[in-house]
Design an enzyme around this catalytic site. Structure first.
Site, short mmCIF file in Angstrom:
data_model
loop_
_atom_site.label_atom_id
_atom_site.label_comp_id
_atom_site.label_asym_id
_atom_site.label_seq_id
_atom_site.Cartn_x
_atom_site.Cartn_y
_atom_site.Cartn_z
N ARG A 228 -0.74 -2.90 -0.47
CA ARG A 228 0.19 -1.79 -0.27
C ARG A 228 0.96 -1.51 -1.55
O ARG A 228 1.07 -2.34 -2.46
CB ARG A 228 1.14 -2.09 0.88
N HIS A 229 1.49 -0.29 -1.62
CA HIS A 229 2.32 0.10 -2.75
C HIS A 229 3.66 -0.60 -2.65
O HIS A 229 4.21 -0.74 -1.55
CB HIS A 229 2.51 1.63 -2.74
N PRO A 230 4.23 -1.03 -3.76
CA PRO A 230 5.50 -1.76 -3.67
C PRO A 230 6.71 -0.90 -3.33
O PRO A 230 7.76 -1.42 -2.96
CB PRO A 230 5.65 -2.36 -5.08
N PHE A 235 1.06 3.31 2.33
CA PHE A 235 0.27 3.36 1.10
C PHE A 235 -0.48 2.04 1.01
O PHE A 235 -0.06 1.11 0.35
CB PHE A 235 1.23 3.51 -0.09
#
Length: 382
Positions: A228-230, A235
């Site tokens: 996942r996006h941070p 996302f």
């Protein structure tokens, strides 16, 4: 009418080996440069690295496409004279020896610059030509470990994870090719070349703007969060009935579109999902809602529905699927050449499209010392 390739007429002397340097000079060859690869008499190291076909390293041949080979013993005075004579005709030299080696061989920047002041001299190393780690051995794994990229790759369960390719080498080679091209423009104006100091460590740090931003904002070093996006949510990779798909939503309007596509307008009134920060804080809850929606759909069905709504989503291709995709074919990314021993070898060309510039014809990788006679003749006739 197409113009000449952007680096047509530029001669590069390539003293590098294995990956970072050869990748740099392969990019330059793809852009039209005449790259002369100087190899030890036993051949460059990567000629002996697998995978092999009919005794030929596919790895070497992919990285050394479009180059000419000249074998020299740089500890031999006569061979070193051949190298200097060749450098007198060159625009660029690329080397990736450990710092100090070129001085011991008598081919350091100051020595070469005194003979050919226009030469752009690029040194690629693990940690640069100076600094406390300058003399340390550096492989991609070491640079990934020290640069911080491993600490933000992987998940809390897996711990720090190496990227699936030798990006420390590749990014350094890419920055070196960019630096060389930039320096050649400067040389055209000033008439004087310069020494480029390209470090794998520096190059990898330059590729971490998101992580650096997180650190500055919070004062806490970011850690691995899996796929996942941070910062943005949703996302990540998500599960459908027959496998995984990716979904990337990075705006409020995108989330609103997703909620309506899922027929879940009620999510828009849930305070947990009110904005990007809240959605990231409550990522597990939002993941559960997305996977409940997707559980009775195939990956293809999910991707089709999300794509029709204008959302960024896709299945996950393996390397073979990506290389053979219609997108790759349309863009002409994969080219091939016929090698006299290994047969047909495919490679991914440098990806920039230079407008109306002609693309250089496909040139195969060289056999060891294959171009000795033509190169010696060129030197003699200059």
């Amino acid at each position: 009418m197409p113009t000449l390739p952007p680096l047509d007429g530029i001669r590069v002397v390539d003293l590098s080996r294995v990956l970072a340097g050869p990748y740099c000079t392969a990019l330059l060859a793809d852009a039209g440069a005449d790259v002369v690869k100087i190899e030890p008499t036993a051949g460059e190291d990567s000629r002996h690295l697998g995978p092999f076909r009919d005794g030929e390293s596919i790895y070497f041949n992919v990285l050394n496409r479009g180059k000419r080979s000249l074998a020299l013993n740089l500890k031999d005075d006569a061979d070193r004279k051949v190298l200097f004579d060749l450098l007198d005709t060159a625009d660029v030299l690329v080397e990736n020896f450990r710092p100090g080696v070129t001085a011991r061989l008598g081919i350091d920047y100051d020595t070469v610059h005194a003979r050919n002041p226009r030469l752009v001299y690029a040194s690629i190393s693990g940690f640069g030509q100076d600094g406390p780690l300058a003399g340390s051995a550096a492989y991609d794994l070491v640079v990934q470990a020290l640069s911080g990229i491993m600490s933000i790759t992987g998940s809390p369960e897996s711990g720090p994870t190496r990227l699936g390719e030798s990006f420390g080498d590749l990014v350094a080679g890419l920055f070196a090719a960019w630096g060389i091209s930039s320096a050649l423009v400067g040389t055209r104006e000033s008439g004087v070349g310069q020494h480029l100091d390209v470090a794998m460590f520096d190059s990898m740090l330059a590729m971490l703007p998101t992580a650096h931003s997180q650190l500055q904002a919070s004062g806490v070093a970011p850690a691995g969060v899996g796929n996942r996006h941070p910062v943005s949510t949703p996302f990540d990779t998500y599960r459908a009935s027959d496998g995984l798909f990716v979904l990337a939503v990075a705006s409020q309007s995108g989330f609103e579109k997703l909620a309506h596509t899922m027929d879940r307008a009620d999510l828009l009134g849930d305070n947990r999902f009110a904005d990007d920060t809240s959605r990231t804080d409550h990522e597990p809850a939002l993941r559960a809602e997305i996977e409940i929606w997707a559980k009775d759909k195939t990956v293809a069905e999910v991707v089709a529905v999300l794509g029709a709504a204008g959302l960024a989503s896709s299945e996950i291709w393996n390397v073979e699927q990506a290389l053979s995709s219609e997108q790759s074919r349309h863009r002409g990314l994969v080219e091939s050449f016929d090698h006299p021993v290994a047969g047909t070898i495919d490679y991914v060309r440098q990806p920039v499209v230079f407008g109306d510039s002609a693309r250089p014809g496909v040139r195969r990788s060289p056999l060891l010392d294959e171009h000795r006679q033509p190169l010696l003749s060129e030197i003699a006739s200059r």
